[in-house]
Design an enzyme around this catalytic site. Structure first.
Site, short mmCIF file in Angstrom:
data_model
loop_
_atom_site.label_atom_id
_atom_site.label_comp_id
_atom_site.label_asym_id
_atom_site.label_seq_id
_atom_site.Cartn_x
_atom_site.Cartn_y
_atom_site.Cartn_z
CB ILE A 13 -0.97 -0.01 1.21
CG1 ILE A 13 -1.88 -1.24 1.13
CG2 ILE A 13 -1.79 1.28 1.25
CD1 ILE A 13 -2.75 -1.46 2.36
CD GLN A 35 13.85 -7.09 9.08
OE1 GLN A 35 13.33 -8.16 9.32
NE2 GLN A 35 15.14 -6.90 9.10
CB SER A 78 -0.18 -5.82 8.57
OG SER A 78 0.56 -6.33 7.48
CE1 TYR A 142 -2.26 -4.78 11.59
CE2 TYR A 142 -4.45 -5.54 10.99
CZ TYR A 142 -3.37 -4.72 10.76
OH TYR A 142 -3.40 -3.83 9.72
CE LYS A 146 -1.71 -0.95 11.77
NZ LYS A 146 -0.87 0.05 11.09
NE ARG A 282 -7.91 -16.27 7.71
CZ ARG A 282 -7.51 -15.40 6.78
NH1 ARG A 282 -6.40 -15.63 6.11
NH2 ARG A 282 -8.21 -14.34 6.51
N GLY A 284 -10.81 -16.45 13.99
CA GLY A 284 -10.83 -14.98 14.01
C GLY A 284 -11.46 -14.34 12.80
N1 UFG Z 1 -9.57 -16.75 2.51
C1 UFG Z 1 -9.74 -18.06 2.14
N2 UFG Z 1 -8.63 -18.76 1.78
C2 UFG Z 1 -7.37 -18.23 1.77
C3 UFG Z 1 -7.21 -16.87 2.15
C4 UFG Z 1 -8.34 -16.16 2.53
O1 UFG Z 1 -10.84 -18.61 2.14
O2 UFG Z 1 -6.41 -18.94 1.44
C5 UFG Z 1 -10.75 -15.96 2.91
C6 UFG Z 1 -10.67 -15.48 4.36
O3 UFG Z 1 -11.22 -16.46 5.23
C7 UFG Z 1 -11.50 -14.20 4.30
C8 UFG Z 1 -11.28 -13.69 2.88
O4 UFG Z 1 -10.79 -14.81 2.14
O5 UFG Z 1 -12.85 -14.51 4.45
C9 UFG Z 1 -10.28 -12.57 2.79
O6 UFG Z 1 -9.09 -12.98 3.47
P1 UFG Z 1 -7.73 -12.16 3.40
O7 UFG Z 1 -6.73 -12.95 4.15
O8 UFG Z 1 -7.42 -11.81 2.00
O9 UFG Z 1 -8.07 -10.81 4.16
P2 UFG Z 1 -8.65 -10.60 5.63
O10 UFG Z 1 -10.08 -10.19 5.48
O11 UFG Z 1 -8.41 -11.74 6.52
O12 UFG Z 1 -7.71 -9.46 6.21
C10 UFG Z 1 -7.54 -8.19 5.62
C11 UFG Z 1 -6.16 -7.69 5.99
C12 UFG Z 1 -6.02 -7.53 7.47
C13 UFG Z 1 -7.12 -6.63 7.99
C14 UFG Z 1 -8.47 -7.13 7.54
C15 UFG Z 1 -9.52 -6.14 7.91
O13 UFG Z 1 -5.18 -8.59 5.51
O14 UFG Z 1 -4.78 -6.92 7.76
O15 UFG Z 1 -8.49 -7.31 6.12
O16 UFG Z 1 -10.68 -6.36 7.26
F1 UFG Z 1 -7.11 -6.63 9.33
#
Ligand code: UFG
Length: 355
Positions: A13, A35, A78, A142, A146, A282, A284
């Site tokens: 970003i 890093q 993050s 996390y 923030k 997953r 959380g």
């Molecule tokens: N997902 C899968 N399989 C994967 C990866 C993700 O099914 O291999 C799903 C997750 O369960 C989620 C969605 O796809 O429902 C999006 O997952 P991401 O990991 O792409 O993003 P997140 O919503 O978990 O997290 C992002 C940022 C965080 C932030 C969050 C806030 O990475 O830093 O949005 O909404 F905190």
């Protein structure tokens, strides 16, 4: 022309934010310890200081070297899962480094400070779309880190007049439409790049984390916001802070897409099926995170230009095709870190942060 410090400007970003500032005719100094960031991601035209934002002496030297009109602070740890394995580390780094940088900014006479924050401050919200009035209840260290950083800045505003704002990102996605910069995390954990790589046969089938959520198709809903739109919001908020202090703003499109919809969009854009299998939930993951960004829209006039899911997937795909190895395969190598006689400390690379 103003001069802005972008911490984490070698990250996904941050590099888009730095490029948007340069496109807007501003000077940019990127501070990143590399890093997790990539020197190649620092846009041409930006000054680059390889240093850790938690290093107060190095930050004082940076502020002494340039007169900044504002700071955009993105450098942070993050990965939600990592934060649950070592919560105190996350809180120490993300909160401590924000405070160190803000104190250096105030000592250096810079009064505008924009914090990169997250929808994770809301935890598992009861409603969608989420306004900023929704109670904050982080479900991860996390998100908590923030929120604490935001609270620290609010105190600095009240007691020292720091003009601050935080942008609570929902799911950053896509890549700059010219294909010059994009997402390159190691390890990659985000849905869209993982799905694209699975479609291209570059990695194992995607695991869908649960299909028994209370959503229309049973998979989680997320509000994907294009990284170029996200960068634009930072410029607008800096403009707002020129007039007075700010507050926290949600940053998303206001529309949720399910994991299955994302898989469908990736298959359409790439022309390849996305090999995937069903896995367990997953820990959380809230079922739905969708932003109400009315506050940001009203205060700054921000409007998404790339709100369509296809635009996000298409630009991410273009970046991936052009840079199959991520930044490791790019030819543009920026000049070596700044070497300023005021501060040997500028070259420190002492901790783990990066954007
Ligand atoms: N997902 C899968 N399989 C994967 C990866 C993700 O099914 O291999 C799903 C997750 O369960 C989620 C969605 O796809 O429902 C999006 O997952 P991401 O990991 O792409 O993003 P997140 O919503 O978990 O997290 C992002 C940022 C965080 C932030 C969050 C806030 O990475 O830093 O949005 O909404 F905190």
């Amino acid at each position: 022309m103003s001069t802005y410090l972008v911490s984490g400007g070698a990250g996904y970003i941050g590099s888009h934010v730095a490029a948007a500032l340069l496109d807007g005719g501003h000077r940019v100094v990127v501070v990143d310890n590399l890093q997790q960031g990539h020197a190649e991601a620092v846009p041409e035209g930006a000054e680059f200081v390889r240093a850790d934002v938690g290093d107060a002496a190095a930050m004082d030297a940076v502020f002494a070297s340039w007169g900044f009109q504002g700071v955009i602070h993105l450098a942070a740890l993050s990965v939600v899962g990592d934060s649950m394995r070592d919560p105190l580390h996350y809180i120490a780094k993300n909160v401590g480094n924000t405070m160190t940088l803000a104190r250096a900014a105030m000592r250096g006479g810079c009064s505008r400070f924009v914090l990169s924050s997250t929808a994770a401050v809301y935890g598992d919200p009861a409603c969608a779309p989420i306004t900023e009035d929704e109670p904050t209840a982080p479900a991860s260290a996390y998100g908590a880190s923030k929120l604490m950083a935001e609270q620290g800045l609010a105190w600095a505003s009240e007691l020292h007049g720091l003009r601050w704002a935080s942008l609570r990102y929902f799911n950053a996605a896509g890549a700059d439409p010219a294909g010059q910069r994009g997402e390159d995390h190691a390890p990659e954990t985000h849905l869209i790049p993982l799905a694209i790589d699975a479609a291209l046969g570059r990695r194992a089938p995607l695991t869908v984390f649960g299909d028994d959520y209370p959503t229309p198709d049973g998979t989680c809903l997320r509000d994907y916001v294009h990284v170029t739109d996200l960068a634009d919001a930072h410029l607008r908020v800096l403009g707002l802070l020129a007039e007075g202090t700010g507050r926290s703003f949600n940053l998303g499109n206001g529309r949720g897409f399910s994991v299955k919809e994302v898989i469908g969009a990736v298959a359409e854009v790439t022309g390849c099926p996305v090999p995937h299998r069903l896995g367990v939930r997953r820990p959380g993951d809230p079922p739905a995170l969708v932003a109400a960004s009315d506050r940001l829209r009203a205060a700054t006039g921000w409007r998404p230009r790339f709100g369509a899911l296809h635009a996000m997937v298409e630009t991410a795909y273009r970046w991936r095709l052009k840079n199959p190895e991520g930044y490791a395969g790019t030819r543009h190598v920026p000049p070596p870190p700044a070497q300023r006689d005021t501060a040997g400390a500028l070259q420190l690379d002492s901790a783990e942060l990066s954007g």
